[in-house]
Motif scaffolding. Sequence first.
Motif, PDB file in Angstrom:
ATOM      1  N   ASN A 247      77.473 -39.695  30.874  1.00  0.00           N
ATOM      2  CA  ASN A 247      77.503 -41.141  31.319  1.00  0.00           C
ATOM      3  C   ASN A 247      76.462 -42.068  31.649  1.00  0.00           C
ATOM      4  N   HIS A 248      75.231 -41.649  30.653  1.00  0.00           N
ATOM      5  CA  HIS A 248      74.006 -42.505  30.809  1.00  0.00           C
ATOM      6  C   HIS A 248      73.642 -42.898  29.217  1.00  0.00           C
ATOM      7  N   ILE A 249      72.756 -43.778  29.151  1.00  0.00           N
ATOM      8  CA  ILE A 249      72.138 -44.099  27.815  1.00  0.00           C
ATOM      9  C   ILE A 249      70.534 -43.550  27.832  1.00  0.00           C
ATOM     10  N   PRO A 250      70.617 -42.859  26.773  1.00  0.00           N
ATOM     11  CA  PRO A 250      69.098 -42.552  26.737  1.00  0.00           C
ATOM     12  C   PRO A 250      68.211 -43.263  26.107  1.00  0.00           C
ATOM     13  N   VAL A 251      66.904 -43.787  26.556  1.00  0.00           N
ATOM     14  CA  VAL A 251      66.063 -44.577  25.685  1.00  0.00           C
ATOM     15  C   VAL A 251      64.712 -44.142  25.577  1.00  0.00           C
ATOM     16  N   HIS A 292      71.911 -52.342  31.975  1.00  0.00           N
ATOM     17  CA  HIS A 292      70.823 -51.990  32.860  1.00  0.00           C
ATOM     18  C   HIS A 292      69.615 -51.748  32.069  1.00  0.00           C
ATOM     19  N   ALA A 293      69.618 -51.184  30.906  1.00  0.00           N
ATOM     20  CA  ALA A 293      68.544 -50.920  29.996  1.00  0.00           C
ATOM     21  C   ALA A 293      67.892 -52.288  29.474  1.00  0.00           C
ATOM     22  N   VAL A 294      68.587 -53.328  29.215  1.00  0.00           N
ATOM     23  CA  VAL A 294      68.270 -54.466  28.683  1.00  0.00           C
ATOM     24  C   VAL A 294      67.294 -55.162  29.949  1.00  0.00           C
ATOM     25  N   TRP A 295      67.919 -55.313  31.052  1.00  0.00           N
ATOM     26  CA  TRP A 295      67.460 -55.753  32.118  1.00  0.00           C
ATOM     27  C   TRP A 295      66.005 -54.936  32.542  1.00  0.00           C
ATOM     28  N   ALA A 296      65.931 -53.647  32.620  1.00  0.00           N
ATOM     29  CA  ALA A 296      64.934 -52.960  32.952  1.00  0.00           C
ATOM     30  C   ALA A 296      63.678 -53.228  31.642  1.00  0.00           C
ATOM     31  N   ILE A 297      63.902 -53.048  30.714  1.00  0.00           N
ATOM     32  CA  ILE A 297      63.076 -53.366  29.821  1.00  0.00           C
ATOM     33  C   ILE A 297      62.485 -54.861  29.509  1.00  0.00           C
ATOM     34  N   TRP A 298      63.418 -55.845  29.895  1.00  0.00           N
ATOM     35  CA  TRP A 298      62.877 -57.082  29.766  1.00  0.00           C
ATOM     36  C   TRP A 298      61.891 -57.518  30.575  1.00  0.00           C
ATOM     37  N   ARG A 313      67.670 -51.955  20.897  1.00  0.00           N
ATOM     38  CA  ARG A 313      66.820 -53.030  20.329  1.00  0.00           C
ATOM     39  C   ARG A 313      67.545 -54.086  19.759  1.00  0.00           C
ATOM     40  N   ALA A 314      68.599 -54.052  19.650  1.00  0.00           N
ATOM     41  CA  ALA A 314      69.341 -55.283  18.727  1.00  0.00           C
ATOM     42  C   ALA A 314      69.873 -56.314  20.119  1.00  0.00           C
ATOM     43  N   ARG A 317      66.543 -58.054  21.022  1.00  0.00           N
ATOM     44  CA  ARG A 317      66.472 -58.930  19.912  1.00  0.00           C
ATOM     45  C   ARG A 317      67.259 -60.338  20.074  1.00  0.00           C
ATOM     46  N   ASP A 318      68.520 -59.939  20.356  1.00  0.00           N
ATOM     47  CA  ASP A 318      69.325 -61.013  20.453  1.00  0.00           C
ATOM     48  C   ASP A 318      68.835 -62.064  21.643  1.00  0.00           C
ATOM     49  N   ARG A 319      68.623 -61.413  22.761  1.00  0.00           N
ATOM     50  CA  ARG A 319      68.201 -62.155  23.830  1.00  0.00           C
ATOM     51  C   ARG A 319      67.049 -62.909  23.727  1.00  0.00           C
ATOM     52  N   ALA A 320      65.902 -62.257  22.939  1.00  0.00           N
ATOM     53  CA  ALA A 320      64.839 -63.005  22.618  1.00  0.00           C
ATOM     54  C   ALA A 320      64.942 -64.385  21.899  1.00  0.00           C
TER      55      ALA A 320
END
Length: 335
Positions: A247-251, A292-298, A313-314, A317-320
């Motif tokens: 139940n987690h996303i590996p990055v 959660h991952a998008v927020w943290a990396i951003w 990554r996508a 990229r969409d957010r940028a």
Amino acid sequence: MFFDQNETMRADRLVSLVLLLRQRGRMTADELASELEVSARTVLRDIEALSTAGVPVYAERGRHGGFSLLPGFRTELTGLNHDEALALLTAGSGRGEKVFGLSTALASAMRKVVDALPEGHRASLDDAAKRFLVEPETDLLSRRLVTEDVASGVMGVVRHAVLTGHKLRFHYAAPDKEPRWHTVDPIGLVTVRDRTYLLAAKSGEDRTYRLTRMLTAEELPELADRPAQVDLDRIWAERSAQFLSENHIPVLVRVKPARREELLSTARAVRAEEPEADGWVRLDVTFEDLRHAVWAIWQLDMAAEVLAPESLRAALRDRAEALAATYGTRQPRAE
């Protein structure tokens, strides 16, 4: 058994009372009660018991009165060498004093350590211990460290069941679920970053529970079904690996060393880490979900680069691109 335990507790309290008077001099009944976590009436009974036993405690009346020991009175305790005493005093100065609900016991132990020191070493060791700070409440960036409180009475019950090997029953509030009762075989307690977990078995299956989510707990008379020997390091490592796979996303991410700690503070867990030839650090971490991952990396701007998964990554990229479109050509509206 209950009588023996009460007598042992009282004997320990009497020793602590004597040590407090030795080290601090005159103290009032209320001050002693606060230190020993009992009532002032209990302190007065203890004072009477000490006097009957021949300990030279005397009362001073008046506005600045209290209880004192006759000068020169000393209890017989085993001594420690300089480094042993310094290690204990330093450990007792940090936030670790609350681990497993043993703060009162630690305070009593510290008084005994100080009392066991030779007269000439006390001042120097006290100064030395003050020069070591263990786990302050904020980090270097003044971010306050979050601590979680265990419900009153729960810690003591759980700790006792773990030590005696009895089954444990507790009311548990898992996230986004109604509280439920659980009956388990306790194996051990593990504290990580001020969070305490109970490692247990339920109907033969491995279970891990956070103590802050226990609402109430009771020790049962039945013996727990558990092995006589335990390797908590191995069990914790196995359960951590299982937890990370569910139940987690590996990055997989590259990050500048200066921003490494910032990334780790937002990640759910770290699975692997290695340096790269260009000085950056490659980390295999997990986050709660894609959001959660998008927020943290951003937050890391250009100091981090996600290598995998492609979905993250996508999303970045969409957010940028959306942000670039907002600020690229359109002029801000005039006031």
